[in-house]
Scaffold this motif. Structure first.
Motif, short mmCIF file in Angstrom:
data_model
loop_
_atom_site.label_atom_id
_atom_site.label_comp_id
_atom_site.label_asym_id
_atom_site.label_seq_id
_atom_site.Cartn_x
_atom_site.Cartn_y
_atom_site.Cartn_z
N MET B 1 -18.42 21.16 27.88
CA MET B 1 -16.92 22.32 27.94
C MET B 1 -16.77 21.28 27.39
SD MET B 1 -17.65 24.03 30.24
CE MET B 1 -15.38 25.02 31.48
N LEU B 2 -15.79 22.62 26.87
CA LEU B 2 -14.32 22.26 26.45
C LEU B 2 -13.13 22.18 26.72
CD1 LEU B 2 -13.50 22.18 22.52
CD2 LEU B 2 -12.64 24.47 23.58
N SER B 3 -12.67 20.93 26.84
CA SER B 3 -11.65 20.44 27.07
C SER B 3 -10.34 21.13 27.30
CB SER B 3 -11.34 19.11 27.53
OG SER B 3 -10.99 18.64 26.50
N THR B 4 -9.35 20.90 28.02
CA THR B 4 -8.04 21.60 27.29
C THR B 4 -7.22 20.65 26.36
OG1 THR B 4 -7.77 22.91 29.80
CG2 THR B 4 -5.98 22.76 27.73
N GLU B 5 -8.17 19.83 26.46
CA GLU B 5 -7.49 19.11 25.90
C GLU B 5 -8.07 18.46 23.73
OE1 GLU B 5 -5.46 16.82 23.31
OE2 GLU B 5 -5.02 17.34 25.50
N GLU B 6 -9.17 18.84 24.39
CA GLU B 6 -10.15 19.44 22.62
C GLU B 6 -9.56 20.93 22.39
OE1 GLU B 6 -14.41 17.92 22.65
OE2 GLU B 6 -13.76 18.69 24.18
N ARG B 8 -6.89 22.07 22.72
CA ARG B 8 -5.35 21.73 22.03
C ARG B 8 -5.26 21.31 20.85
NH1 ARG B 8 -0.97 22.24 25.87
NH2 ARG B 8 -2.35 21.77 27.37
N ARG B 9 -6.68 20.11 20.66
CA ARG B 9 -6.27 19.38 19.85
C ARG B 9 -6.87 20.60 18.33
NH1 ARG B 9 -5.93 15.96 15.81
NH2 ARG B 9 -7.23 14.76 15.57
N GLN B 27 -10.78 29.62 26.34
CA GLN B 27 -11.53 28.14 26.36
C GLN B 27 -12.83 28.94 26.51
OE1 GLN B 27 -8.72 25.62 28.84
NE2 GLN B 27 -10.98 24.48 28.88
N HIS B 28 -12.50 29.92 27.83
CA HIS B 28 -14.02 30.65 27.32
C HIS B 28 -14.96 31.14 26.73
CE1 HIS B 28 -16.80 34.03 29.10
NE2 HIS B 28 -16.66 33.23 30.23
N ASP B 31 -16.51 28.27 25.08
CA ASP B 31 -17.41 27.63 25.22
C ASP B 31 -18.89 28.36 25.23
OD1 ASP B 31 -16.97 25.37 26.32
OD2 ASP B 31 -16.02 25.98 27.63
N TYR C 361 -14.07 23.52 14.87
CA TYR C 361 -15.17 22.63 16.01
C TYR C 361 -16.08 21.61 15.30
CZ TYR C 361 -16.98 20.95 19.94
OH TYR C 361 -18.02 20.30 21.15
#
Lengths: 480, 94, 485
Positions: B1-6, B8-9, B27-28, B31, C361
């Protein structure tokens, strides 16, 4: 300045040498310095949509020259990669550089500090493009971007962290600077940014095996700044650690006005450059035949030439190194020796003495010397055959420097010919003895000074033209 | 899962604003795609050389000649902010 | 007249049965009448088109004309053409006027074609439905409620609706072949390196290849012959002698081995499409070709590999759109970081942003090996599959798309489902091979089905020969959509 007591300063240097091509590394725009803003920025350089890079053969050829000159390995296949980051002077949003497979790996630079020699190994040298320039003069609170420099070919030369202290760092930078000019790949103009050094500096306690955390210092556009910045940075790191702090890995900028390094704000956020092979540029293939052709076109390298000077001419190591500091000076020296038909030691003395002083005064290279190698050889010849005394020879050299003509003409015109005729000198000696009985008595009583005074009398009577060696000999013989 | 922090980065690296809704839908989607491409790991690629350029060509070089004229006026005709031939951006602090 | 092929129009022009000006006016009037509904063209320049038509007429009069002199065409709006805006279907470049011509624009102009304007497209060529354009979706001339495919949907719709007899396109993962199939026309994506990418705004540089749409294999050959060829300004342009892509049009196909991958007519292909493709294979067999089964085992991973590689390259290629030198610039940004972020967020659409983030990514620290490098290795496997298959056959054939044209605004916006539209076309781009799509039947609701022909590198002439042989004995390529559906 030496390292703070008990500490060792460890330095690796990354040098950006601007390659002396006519056009840019990936476009046909001119690389000439000093044009009006953006007039030398082609569609490729400003990254118009749809344009593509095409690699300049001249840049590759220069990289091969460098690789061979430092004894490195020229990669048969090297890869251009994109280094991705946003900055206004980087129009594509990525810099084309080399990452995993550079064009040159290995090799070494030999330096000398205080008479001792050290070999500094190189990690790699890779081709890349330069960025443009941000001009911070005020445009209503805005920054102006000039992309003329964008796409200028650079060879980034990376040393291993094998330099200890600022003096070695400066010796390395100077040797490298001389080499890139010697092999004709870079004009070495530091004011125009053609040769720029970044220093990776760390400190560790003497005896410690592990390297300390390093800081990269940028904006070192002179050897003096390189030395000062390293000394400042080493002191800063030592003081920080001794005060219980830790060094943070970061990029720092040398501020010449304040004489200190400071954190570069624009580099503050940690980067993730996302290097990947540039899909616009297939791998660069360099054939063995190309490498051999370049090898054949390389001049004799300064180290080899210096060794030859020591072996063939009996010069000291210092003389040989100094003469080979620039190709122009070395060529000048060789021309003088050839024209003088030998006597290389005297030639070296003249080139490193009077001639170098003159060139420094005029701020020109040896190839622009107002005294030609043939003219200097003529002067050396007149000293060797006894026509000129050393003092008179310096006068002749100055006159030649002023453009008064060849040595012989100046000697005649100014009446500087040394008197070496035995009969004439004997008469002068007799006259001096007759006129100075007290000195003769003193000499005979064991006062050596009196002998020198008698020589001086003879020289004076000859208006300085008497051959001092002969005068000495004649006087000695006459006084017994 | 892609974190919110990721997320943002990624947005920071790509210079893209996080959507006003905080990026949940984005994000969804990311992912979903990243989870789906992760099946590439199933391929046995031991000893396989990556194919970066179709046909595996090598680079063709150009001769070192100046061929480009000064076209900055034409190039800057569509530029959003220019003065004295320079592109203008908000103040850059080094 | 508007229903004729380029080759037929070329004869009419040279026999002076029609002038280029008349022809251009005819197509301009069709554009005026039909484009509003289709939204296929985003720029139309009547004045310039008529001026170059008159110039073409003068050359025709002097008998200095080539086969394409006086033929009206349109360009996908990612080819830079001096004096016209080059939008790439994006707000970012909505007002960008290119200061130079793309290589293919130069080549086609030199060949005497009349450029009438620019065609709508998925933003920066990212899409398979042409719903991702800042200038609105393009509609399929066969059914205005359906997509024309993408990303070159505007070019395909314009040719299908006979707004122009031919149009350029670009194909990164199927962006020519898929819309050609969905609109019932012909399209070719040449071998990587055959057509210069100079002046074609990049999406994914190692996959992008320019090509063309028209009504017949013969037309594709004429246009490709004019477009293709070495260009020193593109380091990936391959230096080869110029070729006549029509040289094998009349070569017999008896004995030709047509490879049909066992993966191509199985699950994931709708029955109507499979039926039409089988029919086409039967026709080719009837002409003397032999069908052999081949296997492309790594096919399954081609689409995920593509959706790592293409976004990775795109994330870097699109960094130049920063609001500094051209393109959209956000108003009133106080600092550099917000100028970048806001200009890009306002200027780039959601699918483009999504792909940029995916690309960022897969290239980022810690993910590069698992995603990007692994995808490039899988790419090698996909290319090797083709090489092995071509040991057993001369060309590979199968469906271009899994289904016929789908409705605009199809519910359930799963990005992955859309990506799988290009299941059959993507492997060809990964390997850099030539591919052609030709209409081969009618599927659900009478909508066109495309047959994809894939060749070895530089086998375009052979592919076009096979397509031409098929078109000599069928008339699917002559079927036109209803004028007022």
């Amino acid at each position: 300045m030496s390292a703070p007591a008990g500490w060792e300063v460890v330095i690796g240097i990354e040098t950006h040498a601007q390659l002396s091509t006519a056009s840019k590394i990936f476009s046909g725009a001119s690389t000439a310095f000093g044009a009006a803003p953006n007039t030398q920025a082609s569609g490729v350089d400003i990254a118009l949509p749809g344009v593509l890079p095409v690699l300049n053969r001249g840049a590759v050829e220069r990289a091969i020259r460098f690789g061979l000159a430092v004894g490195g390995t020229v990669a048969p296949l090297s890869v251009f990669a994109r280094k991705n980051y946003f900055y206004p002077d980087l129009p594509k949003g990525y810099q084309i550089s080399q990452y995993e497979l550079p064009v040159v790996s290995g090799g070494a630079i030999d330096i000398a500090v205080d008479g001792s020699h050290k070999r500094i190994r190189l990690t790699r040298a890779h081709l890349e493009e330069d960025a443009g320039k941000s001009l911070h003069e005020d445009f209503h609170g805005m920054t102006g971007i000039d992309l003329n420099r964008a796409g200028t070919p650079l060879l980034e030369i990376v040393s291993e962290p094998e330099l200890r202290g600022s003096r070695e760092a400066v010796a390395y930078a100077k040797t490298l600077h001389a080499l890139v000019r010697w092999i004709g790949i870079c004009d070495g103009n530091m004011q125009e940014g053609s040769f720029r050094c970044d220093a990776n500096v760390s400190v560790r306690r003497v005896g410690e095996a592990k390297l300390g955390t390093r800081c990269e210092i940028k904006n070192l556009n002179s050897f003096r700044f390189l030395e000062k910045a390293i000394d400042y940075e080493a002191r800063r790191q030592v003081e920080l650690i001794e005060d219980g702090g830790t060094v943070v890995q970061e990029t720092r900028l040398w501020d010449p006005a304040r004489g200190e390094t400071r954190t570069m704000r624009s580099k503050e956020d940690a980067h993730d450059y996302r290097y990947f092979p540039d899909p616009d540029l297939p791998p660069l293939s360099i054939s063995p035949a190309w490498v051999e052709a370049v090898r054949g076109s390389l001049p004799e390298l300064p180290s080899a030439m210096g060794e030859r000077f020591v072996a063939a001419h009996g010069l000291t190591d210092w003389e040989a190194r100094t003469l080979t500091a620039s190709k122009a000076l070395a060529a000048y020296f060789e021309a003088v020796v050839a024209a003088a038909g030998g006597d290389a030691k005297s030639c070296a003395n003249w080139v490193l003495g009077e001639l170098s002083a003159l060139l420094n005064r005029l701020e020109v290279e040896a190839d622009a010397s107002p005294v030609s190698p043939a003219a200097l050889a003529g002067l050396v010849h007149r000293v060797r055959d006894g026509t000129l005394s050393g003092k008179a020879a310096k006068e002749v050299f100055e006159a030649m420097a002023q453009g008064e003509g060849e040595a012989d003409a100046i000697i005649e015109q100014r009446g500087l010919r040394q008197v070496s005729d035995a009969g004439a000198l004997a008469q002068l000696v007799e006259a001096a003895i007759a006129a100075n009985p007290k000195l003769v008595d003193d000499y005979r009583a064991g006062k050596d000074k009196a002998f020198n005074a008698l020589v001086g009398q003879v020289m004076k009577a000859s208006a300085g033209r008497a051959n001092p060696g002969q005068v000495n000999a004649l006087l000695k013989a006459r006084l017994g | 899962m892609l974190s919110t922090e990721e997320l943002r980065r990624l947005c920071e690296l790509a210079r893209i604003d996080l959507p006003a809704d905080g990026g949940a839908a984005l994000q969804h989607d990311l992912d979903r795609v990243l989870g789906w491409v992760a099946q590439l790991a199933e391929a046995d690629t031991e000893g396989v050389t990556p194919l970066t350029h179709p046909g595996d060509p090598t680079l063709r070089l150009r001769e070192d000649r100046v061929t480009e004229p000064d076209e900055h006026e034409a190039f800057q005709r569509t530029a959003p902010a220019v003065e004295d031939g320079l592109y203008l951006v908000p103040k850059v602090i080094e | 007249m508007h229903a004729l092929s380029v080759a037929e129009l070329s004869v009419a022009l040279r026999e002076r049965r029609v002038s280029s000006e008349e022809l251009t006016r005819l197509f301009l009037s069709r554009i005026a009448r039909l484009n509003g509904r289709l939204n296929a063209l985003v720029t139309v320049d009547e004045e310039r088109a008529l001026a170059s038509a008159r110039a073409a007429d003068r050359r025709l009069a002097r008998r200095e004309a080539g086969p394409l002199t006086g033929i009206p065409i349109a360009h996908k709006d990612l080819f830079c053409a001096r004096g016209w805006r080059t939008t790439c279907g994006s707000r970012m470049l909505a007002d960008f006027v290119a200061p130079y011509d793309a290589h293919i624009v130069e080549r086609l102009e030199a060949a005497g074609t009349v450029h009438v304007g620019k065609a709508n497209m998925d933003e920066f060529a990212m899409g398979s439905s042409n719903e991702n354009s800042y200038f609105g979706p393009v509609r399929n001339p066969w059914d205005a409620a359906r997509v024309p495919g993408g990303s070159s949907g505007g070019s395909a719709a314009a040719v299908a609706a006979r707004l122009v007899p031919a149009a350029t396109g670009s194909d990164t993962g199927g962006s020519i072949r898929q819309p050609a199939a969905l609109t019932g026309i012909c399209g070719i994506k040449p071998t990587y390196g055959a057509v210069s990418r100079y002046g074609m705004v990049a999406y994914a540089s190692s996959l992008d290849q320019a090509g063309v749409f028209a009504h017949s294999a013969e037309d594709l050959a004429l246009l490709l012959t004019a477009m293709a060829g070495f260009d020193p300004r593109d380091a990936t342009s391959v230096e080869r002698a110029p070729e006549d892509y029509g040289r094998a049009l009349n070569a017999p196909i008896a004995g030709l081995r047509i490879g049909v991958p066992r993966q191509y007519l199985g699950d994931g292909v709708s029955p109507d499409v499979a039926r039409a493709v089988r029919g086409a294979l039967d026709t080719l067999t009837g002409l003397g070709a032999r069908v052999v089964e081949v296997s492309l085992p790594n096919q399954r991973l081609a689409v995920p590999a593509y959706y790592v590689i293409a976004p990775a390259e795109a994330s870097s290629n699109l960094s130049r759109f920063d609001g500094v030198r051209y393109g959209h610039r956000a108003e009133g940004a106080a600092d550099l970081a917000s100028l970048y972020r806001r200009s890009r967020s306002e200027g780039l659409g959601p699918e483009v942003q999504r792909r940029i983030l995916i690309g960022t990514y897969v290239l980022s620290h810690g993910y590069y090996d698992a995603y990007y490098r692994q995808a490039q290795k899988v790419r090698r496997l996909v290319a090797d599959d083709f090489a092995r298959a071509f040991e057993q056959c001369d060309v590979i054939a199968g469906p271009t798309t899994p289904t016929v044209a789908f409705p605009i605004g199809r519910p359930g916006t799963d990005p992955v489902q859309m990506y799988l539209e290009d299941l059959f076309t993507i492997p060809v781009n990964l390997a850099g091979l030539p591919g052609v799509s030709i209409p081969c039947g009618a599927g659900e609701a009478g909508l066109p089905v495309g047959l994809q022909l894939i060749g070895r590198a530089w086998d375009e002439a052979k592919l076009l020969g096979v397509a031409h042989a098929y078109q000599q004995s069928t008339d699917w390529h002559r079927r036109a959509p209803p004028e007022e559906p």
